[in-house]
Design a protein around this motif. Structure first.
Motif, PDB file in Angstrom:
ATOM      1  N   VAL A  95      -5.199   4.628   2.795  1.00  0.00           N
ATOM      2  CA  VAL A  95      -5.307   5.183   1.446  1.00  0.00           C
ATOM      3  C   VAL A  95      -3.931   5.175   0.770  1.00  0.00           C
ATOM      4  O   VAL A  95      -3.789   4.774  -0.386  1.00  0.00           O
ATOM      5  CB  VAL A  95      -5.881   6.611   1.499  1.00  0.00           C
ATOM      6  CG1 VAL A  95      -5.758   7.265   0.131  1.00  0.00           C
ATOM      7  CG2 VAL A  95      -7.332   6.590   1.926  1.00  0.00           C
ATOM      8  N   GLU A 123      -1.549   3.179   1.435  1.00  0.00           N
ATOM      9  CA  GLU A 123      -1.230   1.776   1.170  1.00  0.00           C
ATOM     10  C   GLU A 123      -1.926   1.308  -0.098  1.00  0.00           C
ATOM     11  O   GLU A 123      -1.321   0.642  -0.938  1.00  0.00           O
ATOM     12  CB  GLU A 123      -1.674   0.921   2.353  1.00  0.00           C
ATOM     13  CG  GLU A 123      -0.523   0.301   3.066  1.00  0.00           C
ATOM     14  CD  GLU A 123      -0.972  -0.580   4.197  1.00  0.00           C
ATOM     15  OE1 GLU A 123      -2.172  -0.669   4.482  1.00  0.00           O
ATOM     16  OE2 GLU A 123      -0.082  -1.184   4.816  1.00  0.00           O
ATOM     17  N   ALA A 124      -3.207   1.683  -0.226  1.00  0.00           N
ATOM     18  CA  ALA A 124      -3.958   1.255  -1.406  1.00  0.00           C
ATOM     19  C   ALA A 124      -3.326   1.823  -2.658  1.00  0.00           C
ATOM     20  O   ALA A 124      -3.190   1.128  -3.675  1.00  0.00           O
ATOM     21  CB  ALA A 124      -5.416   1.710  -1.287  1.00  0.00           C
ATOM     22  N   MET A 125      -2.921   3.092  -2.593  1.00  0.00           N
ATOM     23  CA  MET A 125      -2.292   3.706  -3.762  1.00  0.00           C
ATOM     24  C   MET A 125      -1.003   2.958  -4.107  1.00  0.00           C
ATOM     25  O   MET A 125      -0.741   2.645  -5.265  1.00  0.00           O
ATOM     26  CB  MET A 125      -1.969   5.176  -3.486  1.00  0.00           C
ATOM     27  CG  MET A 125      -3.164   6.061  -3.340  1.00  0.00           C
ATOM     28  SD  MET A 125      -4.135   6.217  -4.837  1.00  0.00           S
ATOM     29  CE  MET A 125      -3.073   7.238  -5.848  1.00  0.00           C
ATOM     30  N   GLN A 126      -0.213   2.696  -3.088  1.00  0.00           N
ATOM     31  CA  GLN A 126       1.055   1.987  -3.321  1.00  0.00           C
ATOM     32  C   GLN A 126       0.811   0.603  -3.882  1.00  0.00           C
ATOM     33  O   GLN A 126       1.488   0.168  -4.815  1.00  0.00           O
ATOM     34  CB  GLN A 126       1.815   1.852  -2.006  1.00  0.00           C
ATOM     35  CG  GLN A 126       2.699   3.024  -1.735  1.00  0.00           C
ATOM     36  CD  GLN A 126       3.538   2.802  -0.506  1.00  0.00           C
ATOM     37  OE1 GLN A 126       3.257   1.908   0.297  1.00  0.00           O
ATOM     38  NE2 GLN A 126       4.559   3.601  -0.335  1.00  0.00           N
ATOM     39  N   ALA A 127      -0.175  -0.063  -3.277  1.00  0.00           N
ATOM     40  CA  ALA A 127      -0.432  -1.439  -3.687  1.00  0.00           C
ATOM     41  C   ALA A 127      -0.884  -1.521  -5.139  1.00  0.00           C
ATOM     42  O   ALA A 127      -0.750  -2.552  -5.766  1.00  0.00           O
ATOM     43  CB  ALA A 127      -1.485  -2.068  -2.782  1.00  0.00           C
ATOM     44  N   HIS A 128      -1.443  -0.418  -5.665  1.00  0.00           N
ATOM     45  CA  HIS A 128      -1.828  -0.434  -7.064  1.00  0.00           C
ATOM     46  C   HIS A 128      -0.773   0.179  -7.955  1.00  0.00           C
ATOM     47  O   HIS A 128      -1.031   0.466  -9.116  1.00  0.00           O
ATOM     48  CB  HIS A 128      -3.180   0.256  -7.255  1.00  0.00           C
ATOM     49  CG  HIS A 128      -4.304  -0.537  -6.674  1.00  0.00           C
ATOM     50  ND1 HIS A 128      -4.971  -0.168  -5.532  1.00  0.00           N
ATOM     51  CD2 HIS A 128      -4.847  -1.724  -7.052  1.00  0.00           C
ATOM     52  CE1 HIS A 128      -5.873  -1.076  -5.249  1.00  0.00           C
ATOM     53  NE2 HIS A 128      -5.823  -2.028  -6.143  1.00  0.00           N
ATOM     54  N   GLY A 129       0.397   0.406  -7.385  1.00  0.00           N
ATOM     55  CA  GLY A 129       1.525   0.805  -8.209  1.00  0.00           C
ATOM     56  C   GLY A 129       1.616   2.288  -8.505  1.00  0.00           C
ATOM     57  O   GLY A 129       1.968   2.678  -9.614  1.00  0.00           O
ATOM     58  N   ALA A 130       1.298   3.137  -7.518  1.00  0.00           N
ATOM     59  CA  ALA A 130       1.370   4.579  -7.749  1.00  0.00           C
ATOM     60  C   ALA A 130       2.801   5.084  -7.580  1.00  0.00           C
ATOM     61  O   ALA A 130       3.520   4.644  -6.692  1.00  0.00           O
ATOM     62  CB  ALA A 130       0.461   5.314  -6.774  1.00  0.00           C
ATOM     63  N   ARG A 186       6.682  -1.297  -9.057  1.00  0.00           N
ATOM     64  CA  ARG A 186       5.415  -0.640  -9.393  1.00  0.00           C
ATOM     65  C   ARG A 186       4.690  -1.402 -10.488  1.00  0.00           C
ATOM     66  O   ARG A 186       3.485  -1.598 -10.443  1.00  0.00           O
ATOM     67  CB  ARG A 186       5.693   0.785  -9.852  1.00  0.00           C
ATOM     68  CG  ARG A 186       5.792   1.777  -8.732  1.00  0.00           C
ATOM     69  CD  ARG A 186       5.517   3.173  -9.218  1.00  0.00           C
ATOM     70  NE  ARG A 186       6.496   3.630 -10.179  1.00  0.00           N
ATOM     71  CZ  ARG A 186       7.642   4.202  -9.848  1.00  0.00           C
ATOM     72  NH1 ARG A 186       7.941   4.382  -8.577  1.00  0.00           N
ATOM     73  NH2 ARG A 186       8.491   4.597 -10.763  1.00  0.00           N
ATOM     74  N   ARG A 211       3.146  -4.460  -9.037  1.00  0.00           N
ATOM     75  CA  ARG A 211       1.953  -4.149  -8.257  1.00  0.00           C
ATOM     76  C   ARG A 211       0.802  -3.756  -9.162  1.00  0.00           C
ATOM     77  O   ARG A 211      -0.359  -4.079  -8.907  1.00  0.00           O
ATOM     78  CB  ARG A 211       2.250  -2.978  -7.311  1.00  0.00           C
ATOM     79  CG  ARG A 211       3.082  -3.358  -6.112  1.00  0.00           C
ATOM     80  CD  ARG A 211       3.493  -2.101  -5.412  1.00  0.00           C
ATOM     81  NE  ARG A 211       4.274  -2.348  -4.211  1.00  0.00           N
ATOM     82  CZ  ARG A 211       4.886  -1.386  -3.562  1.00  0.00           C
ATOM     83  NH1 ARG A 211       4.821  -0.152  -3.980  1.00  0.00           N
ATOM     84  NH2 ARG A 211       5.585  -1.664  -2.473  1.00  0.00           N
ATOM     85  N   PHE A 238      -8.463  -4.165   0.815  1.00  0.00           N
ATOM     86  CA  PHE A 238      -8.148  -3.883   2.209  1.00  0.00           C
ATOM     87  C   PHE A 238      -9.368  -4.017   3.098  1.00  0.00           C
ATOM     88  O   PHE A 238     -10.500  -3.884   2.643  1.00  0.00           O
ATOM     89  CB  PHE A 238      -7.614  -2.461   2.331  1.00  0.00           C
ATOM     90  CG  PHE A 238      -6.322  -2.254   1.601  1.00  0.00           C
ATOM     91  CD1 PHE A 238      -5.117  -2.396   2.254  1.00  0.00           C
ATOM     92  CD2 PHE A 238      -6.322  -1.930   0.259  1.00  0.00           C
ATOM     93  CE1 PHE A 238      -3.934  -2.212   1.584  1.00  0.00           C
ATOM     94  CE2 PHE A 238      -5.141  -1.745  -0.419  1.00  0.00           C
ATOM     95  CZ  PHE A 238      -3.938  -1.889   0.245  1.00  0.00           C
TER      96      PHE A 238
END
Lengths: 410, 376
Positions: free
Chosen positions: A315, A317-324, B121, B124, B132
């Motif tokens: 979770v 990782e997903a947040m980071q990957a979407h630029g959080a 950011r 991304r 995932f």
């Protein structure tokens, strides 16, 4: 393989042999009594030493030192049995254990002999050995310096403590006013409605019964005072505890520092910090509140920290990957996912606040705790039990209304 | 190790002439205690110590070892490898969830290791979407709110964002499920939500980290087909990680095969299947049926070299009674043609005969993989 009847006899024999090969570890009473003698039959090293030791032990046992002898027997037997139990078939651990075993037993014997010998000795050396050298001076100095520190802080921090006291009093008074100014039917209705929303008719009946008990037995005003104290403590706990929990989850350094402090807060008998609380905040409700907060804070901090730590890596990782941003991560993923854990923490905190009520009454916390205290001091069993029950009902009310009520949400 | 074993096999890609969208240049990733890694990385790069030595003597794991590849625009690039081959680690370098120990990653010809936190950011949130294996949806949000997440994270919550979410959900066929929670959805549907989330951000590049691996075979196949269709219609560039060569072949325009942190072979599905560079790849390729991606051009022989008919074929006209096919006719069709006639098949381009496919060629392509073909 074809089964042959002739083999079965061999098989049984083999099984029997294997079974007899395994040392039976059963605790016999006789074994316990003459433990060292039995045990000395096993290790092959130092047979003479064991024999001597056992002789001495038996002799001392006959001299009437039954208490200490039984202790030593028991210890040696327990150790032997534990070792035998732990050691499974041919593991690395077993090999290690069988290597240590003589040494462990030997040290046990030496320890037992030394104990017995010193207990029987007379003279200055024996006296030195049987009591640990303590120093009244060390303790005295330490206690005195803590006293001095408290006094110093009391004087120096006077203004600060006054301000804190005033704020806490304001919070407490505000809550108390809200609770006491409302007529009892209004409270019945509001609490009842909350219960009905949360758990249906069953909970409604339970809550009204608890409230009815508090009212009918004349604990209404005290219960409200206690509730105000608990709610005020809870407010302070939440304001301090949740950010602290987040900080702990985010920084390993702070966790390393805070962990022992939290342990200390939880295990230190609460009576002990009543005194400094009184010194800083004088008698009354604010020190009671402070003491309650100190006692009730750790579970909330720990559970908040745990909840955030348990947020799955994917979770994050997903947040980071979407630029959080870190703040977005906290608000949108970590706190919502940690919510069940935080709720449990709040529940725990409430319960611990309630358990501090009686202790807080010692320094003027008032409320139901005072009733219990009064009954104890005057040896009134009935009054004491009734007041205790009132606290229990308060706890039930809080637990059911604020606690982790429905299992289905989230 | 030659990246493209046979130039004759190379086919044309939509964006070949343009610059690569993602390109990895000699990327290394060494996991371990930071100071130790810093100390040994120079040695590793200079090949003074090997991977085994790094692990045994320094306690460091080399997860990615000198990997370079280019992903061309509008291409689906598959990285295929078994678990532990470093493929998931590698894909996380592309959006810098993991920092490379050495080497560089370029996205749209701009090195991402130079970006500061804000720019990263931004990259991304706008350029790179990621899906995932374990979906990683937020359980406390509805499907719609989950899909909206990337937009929300970059501060877009208005009507336009709502429209984008609806569009993304309808693209994956979940419009009716917007107000449900992820726990109410099946695994396949959850993965569609994951895909919708990546699509909602309208990123040009999609990173797919084994997205379909945890699904049952039927749903997986369906999603694979859908995914490829989607990516092609939307013109996205995708980097797709999988441990399943079937999946890689079904989805990928090109495939890179990874082993122990290194890329063993890069090529189109046909190249990989028909001419594996070593036994390791050959072992994977065994049992893969080439009938749906090998075409006539790939297996034909030149007319002049076709045994027994060389003279007849010099005329460049199709001999009487021979079946005819195009360059791009797939093997499956060739088999059908061959069963209907006892003559070889002529491969024709613009009226000229450019090659011949006989029963022998078909048999070799179907049954004999690279090794055997090379020995011929």
């Amino acid at each position: 393989m074809v089964f042959q009847p002739a083999d079965s006899a061999t098989l049984t024999a083999a099984v029997a042999a294997r079974q007899s090969n395994r040392k039976p570890v059963i605790l016999h009473f006789a074994d316990l009594l003459v433990g060292p003698l039995c045990a000395s039959a096993r290790p092959r090293r130092f047979p003479l030493l064991y024999l001597l030791a056992d002789g001495a032990a038996m002799w001392l046992a006959m001299q009437g030192l039954f208490g200490s002898m039984f202790l030593v027997f028991g210890l040696s037997r327990a150790a032997a049995i534990a070792l035998a139990r732990f050691a499974g078939p041919e593991t690395k651990f077993r090999r290690e254990v069988s290597a240590w075993q003589p040494w462990i037993e030997l040290s046990l014997y030496v320890f037992s002999l030394a104990t017995i010998a010193i207990a029987n000795m007379t003279g200055p050396i024996a006296a030195q050995l049987s009591t640990f050298p303590s120093s009244q001076v060390v303790r005295g100095t330490a206690a005195a310096s803590i006293d001095a520190a408290v006094t110093y802080l009391t004087v120096q921090g006077d203004v600060f403590f006054r301000i804190v006291t005033r704020w806490l009093l304001a919070l407490l008074k505000g809550l108390e006013n809200v609770l006491t100014l409302a007529p009892w039917p209004v409270l019945f209705a509001v609490v009842g409605f909350a219960a009905w929303k949360r758990g249906g008719a069953g909970l409604l009946v339970l809550v009204w019964m608890a409230l009815g008990y508090l009212g009918l037995f004349g604990y209404w005003a005290e219960a409200l005072q206690t509730s105000a104290l608990v709610l005020a403590s809870l407010c302070v706990c939440v304001v301090i505890g949740i950010p602290a929990g987040i900080l702990l989850a985010k920084s390993p350094t702070s966790r390393a520092i805070a962990s022992p402090v939290l342990d200390l807060m939880q295990t230190m008998p609460s009576f002990v910090y009543l005194l400094p609380a009184v010194a800083f905040f004088s008698i009354g409700k604010p020190p009671a509140l402070i003491a309650t907060v100190i006692f009730a804070l750790p579970p909330l901090v720990r559970l908040t920290c745990l909840g955030i730590e348990q947020v799955p890596l994917h979770v994050r990782e997903a947040m980071q990957a979407h630029g959080a941003t870190p703040l977005q991560m906290l608000l949108k993923a970590e706190l919502p996912l940690a919510l069940p854990s935080i709720r449990t923490g709040i529940n725990q905190t409430i319960m611990m606040c309630l358990s501090m009520v009686v202790v807080a009454a010692l320094i003027g916390g008032g409320g139901l705790g005072y009733n219990v205290l009064f009954a104890l001091q005057n040896v009134q069993y009935g009054e004491g039990i009734l007041a205790g029950l009132a606290i229990v009902f308060c706890a039930v009310l809080f637990d059911r209304l604020a606690g982790s009520g429905r299992k289905t949400d989230l | 190790m030659n990246a493209v074993p046979n130039m004759q096999f190379d086919t044309w890609y939509p964006g070949e002439a343009r610059a690569p969208v993602v390109s990895c240049r000699n990327v290394w990733k060494v996991f371990g205690h930071k100071p130790v890694v810093d100390r040994i990385v120079g040695e590793l790069l200079a090949e003074r110590i090997d991977v085994e030595c790094a692990r045994r003597e320094h306690g460091c794991v080399v997860a990615v070892k000198n990997v370079s590849f280019d992903v061309r625009p509008s291409e689906v690039f598959c990285i295929m490898g078994l678990s532990g081959s470093g493929k998931s680690t590698l894909i996380r370098h592309v959006n810098r969830l993991i920092e490379p120990t050495a080497g560089d990653i370029l996205v749209n010809e701009c090195s991402i290791s130079a970006l500061d936190a804000r720019a990263l950011r931004e990259l991304r949130a706008r350029k790179i979407g990621m899906v995932f294996q374990n979906v990683a949806l937020l359980p406390h949000r509805t499907v719609e709110a989950n899909t909206c997440l990337p937009l929300e994270l970059r501060g877009e919550t208005g009507l336009a964002a709502h429209a984008a979410v609806q569009r993304a959900l309808s693209v994956v066929g979940l419009s009716a499920w917007g107000d449900r929670y992820p726990s109410e959805l099946s695994g396949g549907m959850q993965q569609r939500v994951g895909l919708a989330r990546a699509l909602a951000a309208d990123a040009d590049i999609l990173l797919m980290d084994e997205p379909f691996s945890a699904l049952d075979p039927l749903i997986r196949k369906q999603l694979q087909t859908e995914f490829r269709r989607l990516v092609k219609t939307l013109g996205k560039t995708a980097l797709f990680i999988t441990h399943d060569l079937d999946e890689a072949i079904r989805i990928g325009d090109r495939i890179a095969i990874m082993r122990d942190g290194q890329i063993v072979q890069t090529g189109t599905p046909a190249e990989i299947v028909l001419s594996p560079v070593n036994d390791y790849v050959a072992q994977f390729v065994e049992g893969i049926s080439p009938v749906h991606f090998v075409d006539a051009e790939r297996i034909m022989v030149l007319p002049t070299q076709y045994p027994g008919h060389a003279a007849a074929l010099l005329a460049s006209a199709v001999p009487e009674g021979w079946p005819v096919c195009e360059r791009g006719t797939l093997l499956a069709r060739l088999i059908t043609l061959q069963t209907e006639s006892d003559r070889p098949i002529a491969v024709v381009d613009g009226g000229l005969i450019i090659g011949v496919v006989g029963p022998r060629e078909i048999l070799v392509a179907v049954g004999g993989h690279g090794k055997r073909q090379k020995e011929m």
